[in-house]
Design an enzyme around this catalytic site. Structure first.
Site, mmCIF file in Angstrom:
data_model
loop_
_atom_site.group_PDB
_atom_site.id
_atom_site.type_symbol
_atom_site.label_atom_id
_atom_site.label_comp_id
_atom_site.label_asym_id
_atom_site.label_seq_id
_atom_site.Cartn_x
_atom_site.Cartn_y
_atom_site.Cartn_z
ATOM 1 N N HIS A 125 44.257 62.925 31.121
ATOM 2 C CA HIS A 125 44.443 61.986 32.234
ATOM 3 C C HIS A 125 43.047 61.526 32.666
ATOM 4 O O HIS A 125 42.080 62.285 32.563
ATOM 5 C CB HIS A 125 45.138 62.755 33.363
ATOM 6 C CG HIS A 125 45.517 61.948 34.553
ATOM 7 N ND1 HIS A 125 44.608 61.553 35.504
ATOM 8 C CD2 HIS A 125 46.720 61.472 34.970
ATOM 9 C CE1 HIS A 125 45.235 60.880 36.454
ATOM 10 N NE2 HIS A 125 46.522 60.813 36.149
ATOM 11 N N ASP A 204 43.243 71.518 33.202
ATOM 12 C CA ASP A 204 43.964 70.611 34.092
ATOM 13 C C ASP A 204 45.434 71.015 34.057
ATOM 14 O O ASP A 204 46.152 70.734 33.096
ATOM 15 C CB ASP A 204 43.767 69.169 33.604
ATOM 16 C CG ASP A 204 44.580 68.174 34.429
ATOM 17 O OD1 ASP A 204 45.340 68.601 35.327
ATOM 18 O OD2 ASP A 204 44.477 66.967 34.154
ATOM 19 N N GLN A 207 50.236 68.985 35.252
ATOM 20 C CA GLN A 207 51.608 68.856 34.748
ATOM 21 C C GLN A 207 52.165 70.190 34.251
ATOM 22 O O GLN A 207 53.296 70.238 33.765
ATOM 23 C CB GLN A 207 51.664 67.836 33.592
ATOM 24 C CG GLN A 207 51.286 66.427 33.974
ATOM 25 C CD GLN A 207 52.281 65.759 34.927
ATOM 26 O OE1 GLN A 207 53.413 66.226 35.098
ATOM 27 N NE2 GLN A 207 51.863 64.672 35.552
ATOM 28 N N LYS A 230 52.943 67.456 43.007
ATOM 29 C CA LYS A 230 53.717 67.382 41.757
ATOM 30 C C LYS A 230 54.608 68.609 41.599
ATOM 31 O O LYS A 230 55.276 68.781 40.594
ATOM 32 C CB LYS A 230 52.776 67.263 40.554
ATOM 33 C CG LYS A 230 52.031 65.933 40.473
ATOM 34 C CD LYS A 230 51.209 65.874 39.223
ATOM 35 C CE LYS A 230 50.195 64.751 39.221
ATOM 36 N NZ LYS A 230 50.782 63.415 39.126
ATOM 37 N N CYS A 369 47.439 56.398 33.500
ATOM 38 C CA CYS A 369 46.081 56.946 33.623
ATOM 39 C C CYS A 369 45.643 57.615 32.318
ATOM 40 O O CYS A 369 45.011 58.688 32.349
ATOM 41 C CB CYS A 369 45.958 57.914 34.793
ATOM 42 S SG CYS A 369 46.265 57.145 36.366
#
Ligand SMILES: Cc1ncc(COP(=O)(O)O)c(C=O)c1O
Length: 415
Positions: A125, A204, A207, A230, A369
């Site tokens: 991302h 990261d 997600q 999220k 993104c």
């Protein structure tokens, strides 16, 4: 697996579903952008602003102490959620993007130099890519990309060729927001430790944390970032995890109140982590949503959530892979994140999204993104349907059926 009766009960907790009526349905398939919130989370924030609101960390009065308790309680909940060693390792940020910027400024700019390499994947991302581009530009370090194969995986060969003694930072997603690919970050980090023992590993988890159990100690990452919004919590509730020695070796990111120890006319000393990275009045209201969201996810079970979302994706994937006017970009096999990314032949994703919206279906269209990833496929944009535990198989069916509406309105005929 979660049964439809359990999903029906879960859906009762989500007020946004009251917007969905027979005449005007609402099928929300954009949870990778942000999830909807259960009433328990909304009530926690309501409670905070009604009865617990005060300036955290500063006052000796009842409401200031209540706010401090809420804020530090959230830190404890996050620590347990990701298996950190201590609450000092949990820094609150606005979101994953802010956590990555904090690392870029406080670790990247201070520690990288010409000759060093930053290894990242083409799936990142922009939050985990543009930040490191900036660091590379400022320090002279080089960006090295890991590319993917036709299975949308990073081949072992790619990892072993690109992660070398020159690697000083590995910045990698645990679950791609476009492809659903879940790289084996644990093995990558173990390899990094072998070939470049002083390098740092940033994961990261934007997600991943909402959809699968995360154990930062097991991953052995130096840093881990994610966004509360999220994972059923509020916007403004972001998290940066860092091993304590790493955090305390970094200078502050922002300066001002609440992050200092002593202030003199000409210099100041700073708190240890996490306080030194949390300048100013913190977003306690947002933080108050985190323990409730975490309890909610844990009560269902993250393994079960992942299993259920995979079932929805498998179903959509099987149906859509029969459609010869649709190209699926996301990963063809499990394990994969709870999303399917695709393009309609000869139809712009914005048209697909608008037509689906007219039927009450919310999907995402654009580059998500991830422009370099799209460019690597020779395209600029795509459509993404992403799922959460409050979606049903009937909703996925409704979405798939309405792909015909796109065909009809765009004059493509029926399949
Ligand atoms: C994989 C990934 N990383 C980082 C981010 C950035 O999250 P935020 O916008 O909450 O900072 C996103 C958001 O979509 C994402 O999907």
């Amino acid at each position: 697996m979660l049964q439809s009766s359990e999903i029906r009960e879960i859906r009762k907790d989500f007020p946004f579903l009251e917007l969905s009526t027979k005449e005007k349905p609402l099928v929300y398939l954009d949870s990778a952008a942000t999830t909807q919130k259960p009433r328990q989370v909304i009530e926690a924030m309501n409670r905070y602003y009604s009865y617990e609101n005060g300036g955290p960390h500063r006052g000796a009065h009842r409401l200031s102490m209540a706010a401090t308790e809420v804020y530090e309680g959230a830190r404890e909940a996050v620590k347990n959620f990701i298996g950190a060693n201590s609450v000092e390792e949990i820094v609150f940020t606005r979101n994953a993007t802010e956590g990555l910027n904090l690392l870029a400024y406080c670790w990247g700019l201070e520690n990288l130099k010409e000759g060093d390499e930053i290894v990242l994947s083409i799936m990142e991302h922009h939050a985990n890519l543009v930040t490191w581009q900036y660091v590379a530009e400022k320090t002279g370090a080089k960006l090295v990309y890991l590319y993917i194969d036709e299975n949308k995986e990073i081949p072992k060969k790619e990892i072993e060729e690109k992660i070398t003694a020159k690697t000083k930072l590995l910045a990698i997603t645990q679950s791609s927001n476009v492809l659903g690919t879940m790289p084996d970050v644990k093995t990558m980090i173990a390899y990094l430790r072998k070939v470049s023992p002083d390098a740092k590993a940033v994961v990261d988890g934007a997600q991943a944390a909402p959809h699968m159990p995360v154990d930062v100690k097991d991953l052995d990452c130096d840093f881990y970032v994610f966004s509360g919004h999220k994972m059923l919590a509020a916007m403004g509730a972001g998290v940066l995890y860092g091993k304590l020695d790493n955090l305390n070796a970094m200078k502050p990111y922002m300066y001002g109140g609440d992050m200092i120890e002593y202030v003199y006319e000409d210099h100041s000393t700073f708190l240890k982590a996490p306080g030194r990275f949390e300048a100013g009045t913190q977003d306690v209201g947002a933080a108050s949503s985190l323990p409730v969201a975490i309890d909610y996810l844990n009560a269902i079970g993250l393994d079960k959530i992942h299993e259920y979302e995979s079932y929805l994706v498998d179903y959509a994937y099987d149906a859509m892979s029969q459609m010869d006017d649709i190209t699926i970009l996301s990963r063809p096999t499990n394990p994969r994140g709870g999303l399917i990314t695709f393009n309609f032949k000869d139809v712009h994703p914005h048209d697909v999204a608008s037509i689906l919206d007219s039927k009450g279906i919310a999907i995402r269209s654009g580059h998500h993104c991830a422009q370099p990833l799209h460019r690597s496929f020779g395209i600029h944009f795509s459509c993404r349907a992403s799922f959460a535990v409050y979606n049903t198989i009937e909703e996925v069916d409704y979405f798939i059926k309405n792909l015909d509406e796109v065909r009809r309105l765009m004059g493509l005929g029926t399949r």
